[in-house]
Design a protein around this motif. Structure first.
Motif, mmCIF file in Angstrom:
data_model
loop_
_atom_site.group_PDB
_atom_site.id
_atom_site.type_symbol
_atom_site.label_atom_id
_atom_site.label_comp_id
_atom_site.label_asym_id
_atom_site.label_seq_id
_atom_site.Cartn_x
_atom_site.Cartn_y
_atom_site.Cartn_z
ATOM 1 N N GLU A 1 -2.508 -59.768 -25.738
ATOM 2 C CA GLU A 1 -2.588 -61.016 -26.490
ATOM 3 C C GLU A 1 -4.018 -61.258 -26.957
ATOM 4 O O GLU A 1 -4.971 -60.996 -26.222
ATOM 5 C CB GLU A 1 -2.115 -62.196 -25.625
ATOM 6 N N PHE A 2 -4.158 -61.759 -28.179
ATOM 7 C CA PHE A 2 -5.502 -61.992 -28.699
ATOM 8 C C PHE A 2 -5.492 -63.102 -29.729
ATOM 9 O O PHE A 2 -4.461 -63.431 -30.317
ATOM 10 C CB PHE A 2 -6.085 -60.714 -29.316
ATOM 11 N N ALA A 3 -6.678 -63.686 -29.952
ATOM 12 C CA ALA A 3 -6.887 -64.689 -30.982
ATOM 13 C C ALA A 3 -7.677 -64.055 -32.119
ATOM 14 O O ALA A 3 -8.653 -63.333 -31.881
ATOM 15 C CB ALA A 3 -7.639 -65.892 -30.427
ATOM 16 N N VAL A 4 -7.286 -64.314 -33.353
ATOM 17 C CA VAL A 4 -7.947 -63.757 -34.524
ATOM 18 C C VAL A 4 -9.231 -64.534 -34.793
ATOM 19 O O VAL A 4 -9.263 -65.757 -34.672
ATOM 20 C CB VAL A 4 -7.005 -63.813 -35.746
ATOM 21 N N THR A 5 -10.295 -63.816 -35.147
ATOM 22 C CA THR A 5 -11.586 -64.465 -35.372
ATOM 23 C C THR A 5 -11.909 -64.680 -36.841
ATOM 24 O O THR A 5 -12.848 -65.410 -37.167
ATOM 25 C CB THR A 5 -12.717 -63.641 -34.739
ATOM 26 N N ARG A 6 -11.161 -64.039 -37.753
ATOM 27 C CA ARG A 6 -11.436 -64.179 -39.178
ATOM 28 C C ARG A 6 -10.239 -63.683 -39.973
ATOM 29 O O ARG A 6 -9.511 -62.805 -39.536
ATOM 30 C CB ARG A 6 -12.683 -63.372 -39.540
ATOM 31 N N GLN A 7 -10.030 -64.243 -41.165
ATOM 32 C CA GLN A 7 -8.914 -63.823 -41.992
ATOM 33 C C GLN A 7 -9.020 -62.336 -42.343
ATOM 34 O O GLN A 7 -10.096 -61.821 -42.601
ATOM 35 C CB GLN A 7 -8.873 -64.632 -43.296
ATOM 36 N N GLY A 8 -7.887 -61.672 -42.373
ATOM 37 C CA GLY A 8 -7.888 -60.256 -42.743
ATOM 38 C C GLY A 8 -6.498 -59.657 -42.630
ATOM 39 O O GLY A 8 -5.487 -60.369 -42.542
ATOM 40 N N GLN A 9 -6.459 -58.334 -42.649
ATOM 41 C CA GLN A 9 -5.212 -57.573 -42.583
ATOM 42 C C GLN A 9 -5.163 -56.848 -41.244
ATOM 43 O O GLN A 9 -6.100 -56.144 -40.868
ATOM 44 C CB GLN A 9 -5.155 -56.566 -43.734
ATOM 45 N N LEU A 10 -4.070 -57.026 -40.524
ATOM 46 C CA LEU A 10 -3.939 -56.442 -39.193
ATOM 47 C C LEU A 10 -3.708 -54.938 -39.285
ATOM 48 O O LEU A 10 -2.934 -54.466 -40.120
ATOM 49 C CB LEU A 10 -2.776 -57.108 -38.454
ATOM 50 N N GLY A 11 -4.384 -54.200 -38.423
ATOM 51 C CA GLY A 11 -4.211 -52.753 -38.377
ATOM 52 C C GLY A 11 -4.275 -52.241 -36.949
ATOM 53 O O GLY A 11 -4.684 -52.957 -36.027
ATOM 54 N N PHE A 12 -3.875 -50.969 -36.772
ATOM 55 C CA PHE A 12 -3.863 -50.344 -35.444
ATOM 56 C C PHE A 12 -4.354 -48.902 -35.545
ATOM 57 O O PHE A 12 -4.236 -48.263 -36.595
ATOM 58 C CB PHE A 12 -2.447 -50.342 -34.855
ATOM 59 N N PHE A 13 -4.873 -48.389 -34.417
ATOM 60 C CA PHE A 13 -5.246 -46.980 -34.369
ATOM 61 C C PHE A 13 -5.312 -46.514 -32.911
ATOM 62 O O PHE A 13 -5.515 -47.325 -31.994
ATOM 63 C CB PHE A 13 -6.592 -46.729 -35.065
ATOM 64 N N PRO A 14 -5.166 -45.197 -32.680
ATOM 65 C CA PRO A 14 -5.406 -44.655 -31.342
ATOM 66 C C PRO A 14 -6.899 -44.429 -31.150
ATOM 67 O O PRO A 14 -7.612 -44.078 -32.095
ATOM 68 C CB PRO A 14 -4.638 -43.327 -31.352
ATOM 69 N N ASN A 15 -7.375 -44.614 -29.945
ATOM 70 C CA ASN A 15 -8.808 -44.543 -29.665
ATOM 71 C C ASN A 15 -9.247 -43.092 -29.478
ATOM 72 O O ASN A 15 -9.244 -42.560 -28.372
ATOM 73 C CB ASN A 15 -9.140 -45.357 -28.413
ATOM 74 N N ASP A 16 -9.631 -42.450 -30.559
ATOM 75 C CA ASP A 16 -10.056 -41.058 -30.521
ATOM 76 C C ASP A 16 -11.574 -40.983 -30.699
ATOM 77 O O ASP A 16 -12.251 -42.007 -30.768
ATOM 78 C CB ASP A 16 -9.331 -40.265 -31.612
ATOM 79 N N ALA A 17 -12.092 -39.763 -30.820
ATOM 80 C CA ALA A 17 -13.530 -39.574 -30.984
ATOM 81 C C ALA A 17 -13.941 -39.775 -32.439
ATOM 82 O O ALA A 17 -13.138 -39.619 -33.358
ATOM 83 C CB ALA A 17 -13.923 -38.175 -30.520
ATOM 84 N N VAL A 18 -15.204 -40.128 -32.634
ATOM 85 C CA VAL A 18 -15.806 -40.222 -33.960
ATOM 86 C C VAL A 18 -16.974 -39.246 -33.998
ATOM 87 O O VAL A 18 -17.871 -39.301 -33.150
ATOM 88 C CB VAL A 18 -16.303 -41.654 -34.260
ATOM 89 N N ALA A 19 -16.950 -38.343 -34.968
ATOM 90 C CA ALA A 19 -17.988 -37.322 -35.057
ATOM 91 C C ALA A 19 -19.346 -37.951 -35.343
ATOM 92 O O ALA A 19 -19.454 -38.812 -36.213
ATOM 93 C CB ALA A 19 -17.632 -36.319 -36.151
ATOM 94 N N PRO A 20 -20.390 -37.536 -34.632
ATOM 95 C CA PRO A 20 -21.712 -38.112 -34.870
ATOM 96 C C PRO A 20 -22.281 -37.744 -36.233
ATOM 97 O O PRO A 20 -23.255 -38.353 -36.673
ATOM 98 C CB PRO A 20 -22.559 -37.524 -33.730
ATOM 99 N N TRP A 21 -21.707 -36.749 -36.904
ATOM 100 C CA TRP A 21 -22.203 -36.383 -38.231
ATOM 101 C C TRP A 21 -21.580 -37.232 -39.331
ATOM 102 O O TRP A 21 -21.767 -36.981 -40.507
ATOM 103 C CB TRP A 21 -21.945 -34.897 -38.517
#
Length: 227
Positions: A167-187
């Motif tokens: 459960e969460f409260a929205v902090t600003r207007q926008g479009q809801l999205g989802f993703f799996p928590n994977d790695a982000v390349a440092p490059w």
């Protein structure tokens, strides 16, 4: 009942190319064994939409829609996408609950698991915790975020680990999205480690009453992919 990603028979999986590169760079003779995900007993599963479930859909003119308090719908999330945008517009101070119905599966390379849960990762993955997209959440945990409408830019600092607190409260207007928590390349290539992901899942999004109390727990301050 809708089916997704059914595989006809088990098959062998090779270690991700990114892991091979890391193994070479680090000179770790046994690194590939760490990179190769262990089998979980969930292989060759596919995700199903619960019978009678309402899917989240755009409006008649392709516009975003808003849920009213008490309304719910199921959104489609793809493991290989850096973010899966829903057709839902959310506004500041609104409250939402996100749940994952039974029989949902997705894979990080060859490791299949059931969201929203994440994993601690292999020994090699744990050496690269700093590459994790949302540092506070486990690998491949389901994350909710809010983006600027019609863009891939982040509209707020909200990144919610759904497994920790749905459960969460929205902090600003926008479009809801989802993703799996994977790695982000440092490059700087935010898609590198998403390309070997597989699976598509359904998540239920329910709008709560505007005075519904929610805990701030499990809100991360930064998404390293710049969203």
């Amino acid at each position: 009942m809708k089916r997704m990603n059914k595989q006809s028979k088990p098959r062998m999986h090779r270690a991700p190319a990114a892991c091979v590169a890391l193994a070479s760079a680090l000179g770790l003779g046994l690194a590939l064994a760490g990179c190769a995900s262990s089998q979980t007993g969930l292989e060759n599963r596919y995700s199903t939409l619960p019978p009678g479930a309402r899917t989240c859909s755009f409006g008649p003119a392709g516009e975003l829609v808003k849920l009213q308090p008490g309304e719910r719908c199921h959104a489609h999330v793809v493991a290989s996408e850096r973010v899966s945008l829903t057709p839902l517009q959310v506004d500041r101070s609104e409250r939402y609950a996100v749940t994952v119905p039974p029989n949902q599966y997705w894979s990080d390379a060859s490791h299949t698991q059931q969201p929203p849960m994440g994993q601690d990762g292999t020994w090699l993955m744990r050496r690269f915790e700093d590459w994790k997209r949302v540092r506070e959440a486990k690998w491949f945990a389901l994350i909710a975020t809010v983006l600027d409408i019609g863009t891939m830019s982040r509209a707020s600092t909200l990144t919610r680990d759904i497994n920790c607190n749905p459960e969460f409260a929205v902090t600003r207007q926008g479009q809801l999205g989802f993703f799996p928590n994977d790695a982000v390349a440092p490059w700087g290539d935010g898609d590198t480690f998403y390309r070997n992901n597989h699976g598509e899942i359904w998540v239920e999004v329910r709008r709560l009453a505007d005075d519904h109390p929610v805990s701030p727990d499990c809100v991360a301050e930064k998404d390293k992919a710049g969203m």
